[in-house]
Motif scaffolding. Structure first.
Motif, PDB file in Angstrom:
ATOM      1  N   TRP A 153      13.536  -2.334  28.636  1.00 54.03           N
ATOM      2  CA  TRP A 153      13.151  -1.345  30.071  1.00 54.03           C
ATOM      3  C   TRP A 153      12.359  -1.607  30.645  1.00 54.03           C
ATOM      4  O   TRP A 153      11.675  -0.047  31.246  1.00 54.03           O
ATOM      5  CB  TRP A 153      12.239  -1.213  28.315  1.00 54.03           C
ATOM      6  CG  TRP A 153      10.933   0.163  28.663  1.00 54.03           C
ATOM      7  CD1 TRP A 153      11.840   1.746  27.935  1.00 54.03           C
ATOM      8  CD2 TRP A 153       9.886   0.287  28.679  1.00 54.03           C
ATOM      9  NE1 TRP A 153      10.304   2.081  29.109  1.00 54.03           N
ATOM     10  CE2 TRP A 153       9.663   1.662  28.513  1.00 54.03           C
ATOM     11  CE3 TRP A 153       8.863  -0.541  28.708  1.00 54.03           C
ATOM     12  CZ2 TRP A 153       8.254   2.085  28.763  1.00 54.03           C
ATOM     13  CZ3 TRP A 153       7.345  -0.321  29.181  1.00 54.03           C
ATOM     14  CH2 TRP A 153       7.031   1.137  29.377  1.00 54.03           C
ATOM     15  N   LEU A 154      11.233  -2.801  30.816  1.00 49.41           N
ATOM     16  CA  LEU A 154      10.790  -3.465  32.118  1.00 49.41           C
ATOM     17  C   LEU A 154      11.905  -2.899  33.789  1.00 49.41           C
ATOM     18  O   LEU A 154      11.092  -2.207  34.263  1.00 49.41           O
ATOM     19  CB  LEU A 154      10.454  -4.556  31.951  1.00 49.41           C
ATOM     20  CG  LEU A 154       8.773  -4.352  30.762  1.00 49.41           C
ATOM     21  CD1 LEU A 154       8.148  -6.235  31.086  1.00 49.41           C
ATOM     22  CD2 LEU A 154       7.590  -3.454  31.770  1.00 49.41           C
ATOM     23  N   VAL A 155      13.073  -3.331  33.154  1.00 48.66           N
ATOM     24  CA  VAL A 155      13.925  -3.411  34.085  1.00 48.66           C
ATOM     25  C   VAL A 155      13.657  -1.835  35.035  1.00 48.66           C
ATOM     26  O   VAL A 155      13.486  -1.494  36.005  1.00 48.66           O
ATOM     27  CB  VAL A 155      14.504  -4.054  34.224  1.00 48.66           C
ATOM     28  CG1 VAL A 155      15.518  -3.266  35.201  1.00 48.66           C
ATOM     29  CG2 VAL A 155      14.581  -5.574  34.421  1.00 48.66           C
ATOM     30  N   SER A 156      14.045  -0.543  33.515  1.00 50.40           N
ATOM     31  CA  SER A 156      14.437   0.887  34.373  1.00 50.40           C
ATOM     32  C   SER A 156      13.017   1.333  34.406  1.00 50.40           C
ATOM     33  O   SER A 156      13.083   2.268  35.459  1.00 50.40           O
ATOM     34  CB  SER A 156      14.660   0.521  33.206  1.00 50.40           C
ATOM     35  OG  SER A 156      13.813   1.463  32.101  1.00 50.40           O
ATOM     36  N   ARG A 157      12.291   0.426  34.171  1.00 47.07           N
ATOM     37  CA  ARG A 157      10.831   1.783  34.829  1.00 47.07           C
ATOM     38  C   ARG A 157      10.934   1.623  36.737  1.00 47.07           C
ATOM     39  O   ARG A 157      10.366   2.331  36.809  1.00 47.07           O
ATOM     40  CB  ARG A 157       8.800   1.355  34.387  1.00 47.07           C
ATOM     41  CG  ARG A 157       9.780   1.198  32.764  1.00 47.07           C
ATOM     42  CD  ARG A 157       8.937   2.299  32.215  1.00 47.07           C
ATOM     43  NE  ARG A 157       7.762   2.732  32.715  1.00 47.07           N
ATOM     44  CZ  ARG A 157       7.331   4.176  32.459  1.00 47.07           C
ATOM     45  NH1 ARG A 157       8.015   4.845  32.851  1.00 47.07           N
ATOM     46  NH2 ARG A 157       5.657   3.825  33.239  1.00 47.07           N
ATOM     47  N   PHE A 158      11.326  -0.180  36.801  1.00 46.40           N
ATOM     48  CA  PHE A 158      11.031  -0.128  38.315  1.00 46.40           C
ATOM     49  C   PHE A 158      12.394   0.539  38.792  1.00 46.40           C
ATOM     50  O   PHE A 158      12.155   0.139  40.312  1.00 46.40           O
ATOM     51  CB  PHE A 158      11.161  -1.429  38.324  1.00 46.40           C
ATOM     52  CG  PHE A 158       9.554  -2.078  38.274  1.00 46.40           C
ATOM     53  CD1 PHE A 158       8.407  -1.762  38.832  1.00 46.40           C
ATOM     54  CD2 PHE A 158       9.935  -2.361  37.183  1.00 46.40           C
ATOM     55  CE1 PHE A 158       7.380  -1.881  38.668  1.00 46.40           C
ATOM     56  CE2 PHE A 158       8.352  -3.123  36.646  1.00 46.40           C
ATOM     57  CZ  PHE A 158       7.191  -2.952  37.862  1.00 46.40           C
TER      58      PHE A 158
END
Lengths: 353, 264
Positions: A153-158
């Motif tokens: 999820w964090l990767v997708s946020r960036f």
């Protein structure tokens, strides 16, 4: 004329829910009758109801029973935790599957997509390698399952990509990263004891589940399932495009995050307690759509009941079929896939007219 | 003024897509947005719907700036009807339309009978009540477009933004959908739709907004704004505009051609 048809349409689903609910209860009670030590249905019912009464009255009511201590131990300490656990895991996996499928607008998605299962699988392998207890394995698996999805999820946020696409891609990558890590752990594990233990755990089983384990898994599973049930109508909106959903007044980012959080919580908890059980999260939602339509208002409760009943049934087969228990992951496919293939053919025939 | 865009500037990675674009529309207007591929029609729609945030300038709905509005509040002012696209999940038409009431149904709640009645009423007003129980994936493209229109109506917004409402529809379905859209305009909605077909602007729109190079090239009634010269500049091909009379009513038509460009 239109309205009459509508009103006739509703009890139709009501009746199906009634059958599904009855089926769930029958499988639940029937599961107590199976096993090497025979306890009759009436004794089981009496033990269960006295236990329930005692719990509900906080110990004030302690009914003396006409059953042996051994019978009580078998029903309450061995069978009840395992059967409850099967029901919880089945319900959790299929509800999570239904949620993920809607969110990614793809009926071929399973709860493994975002890396919850592979993360948990790696956590468990690592814990086995480090020689932890069964409970320790479970906690580690749960944490790694959550961590994997959080990472995706964090990767997708960036990412600058479309939110859903970024989430899928990040999930697939994180997932393959963790399965590589699991392979590595298997490579370095001791081939006499650890490797078979890891392999067996990864195939999924409920054979070593105790009351404590069920209680540990029940908390995150219920914490995840309740919001999914409450938000079930809103989840329909995740199946239309982002732009449409937003134009209809939905805060898509917030709802997506809530659904991911809940679905991940229940998936990680299930995998942690039972190992990898494939198939349930992918296919039970399909059965439910065939019987209850596409509306998540019915799909979520139907998936919970059907998933729970299905896994209890499969676990019964695992307990009975051989003396050394068959892993659940293998059985779910053996039992489910032929039925599903049959339904594909049947469903196709129905749609023709 | 039901919707107004003021001095919108929008850029993607350094290139300005919208360059100081302004326009406004009132209730009862049917605005056709014309322009070549990639001119910024989708960007403009994205700004109007609040999906994209312009670098400078603002969008006002019913006189209030949409920046800072909650999605729910915005949904009660502006509705969006996407292009026809195939669906993954085969919801019934009634369920699909009911989704349009997301802004009226509390977060943890489900539609009540009154919501279903409202959805039925919207379907009836568009003449597709008989499709209520059908799967939205098994009806025709035109019927599905009308269902999406019904979904926008139950949202109770007075501004409808339609992204190429007749893309992928056949001749008859295009006509049926656009007739309904025209009725909505006559009924006091503000409709803004994009199209690649100047004849649709002539036929249905009360106003044309022609975009070129991120700005407004022409803004006015189709009969006066859409000249041969303008269409040639917009699309880079020769265009002849002519009139035809059908049962006493006069229609304008555009026909693309190239001088001496007959196939050999």
């Amino acid at each position: 004329m239109m309205k009459e048809r509508k009103e006739k349409g509703l009890p139709h689903y009501g009746r199906r829910f009634l059958f599904l609910g009855l089926g769930f209860i029958l499988v639940f009670l029937g599961s107590f009758l199976l096993g090497r030590y025979a306890v009759s249905m009436s004794t089981t019912l009496r033990i269960l109801s006295s236990w329930l009464l005692e719990k509900l009255s906080f110990g004030a009511l302690d009914m003396a029973g006409s059953w042996t201590e051994l019978e009580e131990a078998v029903v309450l300490n061995i069978r009840l935790p395992r059967i409850l656990c099967a029901a919880l895991v089945g319900a959790a996996l299929s509800a999570a599957g239904a949620s993920y499928q809607g969110m990614f607008r793809n009926p071929m998605v399973s709860p493994d997509l975002m890396g919850a299962s592979t993360g948990a699988g790696f956590g468990a392998s690592l814990a086995i390698l480090l020689g932890m207890s069964y409970f320790g394995i479970m906690v580690t698996a749960f944490c790694f399952g959550l961590g994997a999805v959080l990472l995706a999820w964090l990767v997708s946020r960036f990412s600058r990509l479309n939110a859903t696409l970024a989430l899928v891609l990040a999930g697939v990558m994180i997932s393959s990263l963790f399965s590589a890590c699991t392979s590595f752990v298997k490579l370095v594990a001791d081939t006499q004891e650890q490797l078979p233990a890891i392999t067996y755990w990864l195939m999924g089983s409920l054979s070593s589940v105790k009351g404590k384990d069920t209680a540990f898994a029940a908390i995150p599973i219920l914490l995840g399932l309740i919001p999914l049930l409450l938000l079930r109508w809103r989840m329909n909106l995740l199946t239309v495009s982002e732009a449409e959903a937003r134009s209809m007044g939905l805060n898509t980012g917030r709802l997506r995050l809530a659904v991911i959080l809940c679905a991940t919580l229940v998936t990680a908890a299930s995998v942690a307690v039972s190992g990898m059980i494939g198939w349930v999260g992918l296919v039970i939602p399909h059965f439910c759509r065939m019987l209850f339509g596409y509306d998540y208002r019915r799909l979520v409760p139907a998936s919970i009941l059907m998933g729970g009943a299905f896994l209890m049934l499969v676990d019964d087969i695992a307990r009975v079929i051989t003396t050394s228990e068959l892993p659940l992951g293998i059985l779910t496919s053996f039992v489910g896939a032929p039925v599903f293939l049959y339904l594909i053919v049947q469903g196709g025939a129905e749609r023709e007219h | 003024m039901s919707i107004e865009a003021r001095n919108l500037i929008f850029s993607y990675g350094g290139t300005d897509v919208l360059k100081d674009l302004s326009f406004s529309a009132e209730a009862g207007e049917l605005v056709a947005v014309l322009g070549p591929n990639g001119v910024g029609k989708s960007t403009l729609f994205g700004c109007l719907l609040g999906f994209l945030r312009p670098r400078t300038g603002e969008v006002l709905a019913e006189g209030k700036p949409i920046r800072g509005m909650s999605p729910r509040e915005l949904a009660s002012l502006i509705a969006y009807i996407p292009q026809y696209a195939p669906q993954t999940f085969n919801y019934t038409v009634l369920d699909l339309v009911t989704m349009g009431m997301t802004n009226q149904i509390p977060l943890f709640s489900s539609p009540k009978p009154e919501h279903r009645q409202k959805a039925m009423a919207a379907l009836e007003s568009l003449g597709i009540a008989h499709l209520a129980d059908r799967g939205s994936g098994s009806i025709s493209g035109g019927e599905r477009q009308l269902a999406l229109l019904a979904r926008a109506l139950v949202q109770d917004a007075r501004v409808l933004i339609m992204d190429e409402p007749t893309a992928n529809l056949d001749y008859g379905n295009s006509f049926r959908v656009m007739q309904r859209v025209q009725e909505l305009g006559a009924g006091g909605y503000t409709v803004i739709f994009s199209t690649h077909e100047p004849n649709q602007a002539f036929r249905y729109a009360t106003r044309v907004l022609a975009l070129l190079d991120g700005g407004v090239l022409a803004d006015g009634p189709p009969d006066t704004a859409l000249t041969e010269e303008l269409l040639r500049r917009l699309y880079g091909v020769g265009v002849a505009v002519c009139s035809a009379e059908v049962e006493g009513e006069s229609f304008r038509l555009s026909i693309p051609y190239e001088k001496g460009g007959k196939p050999k």
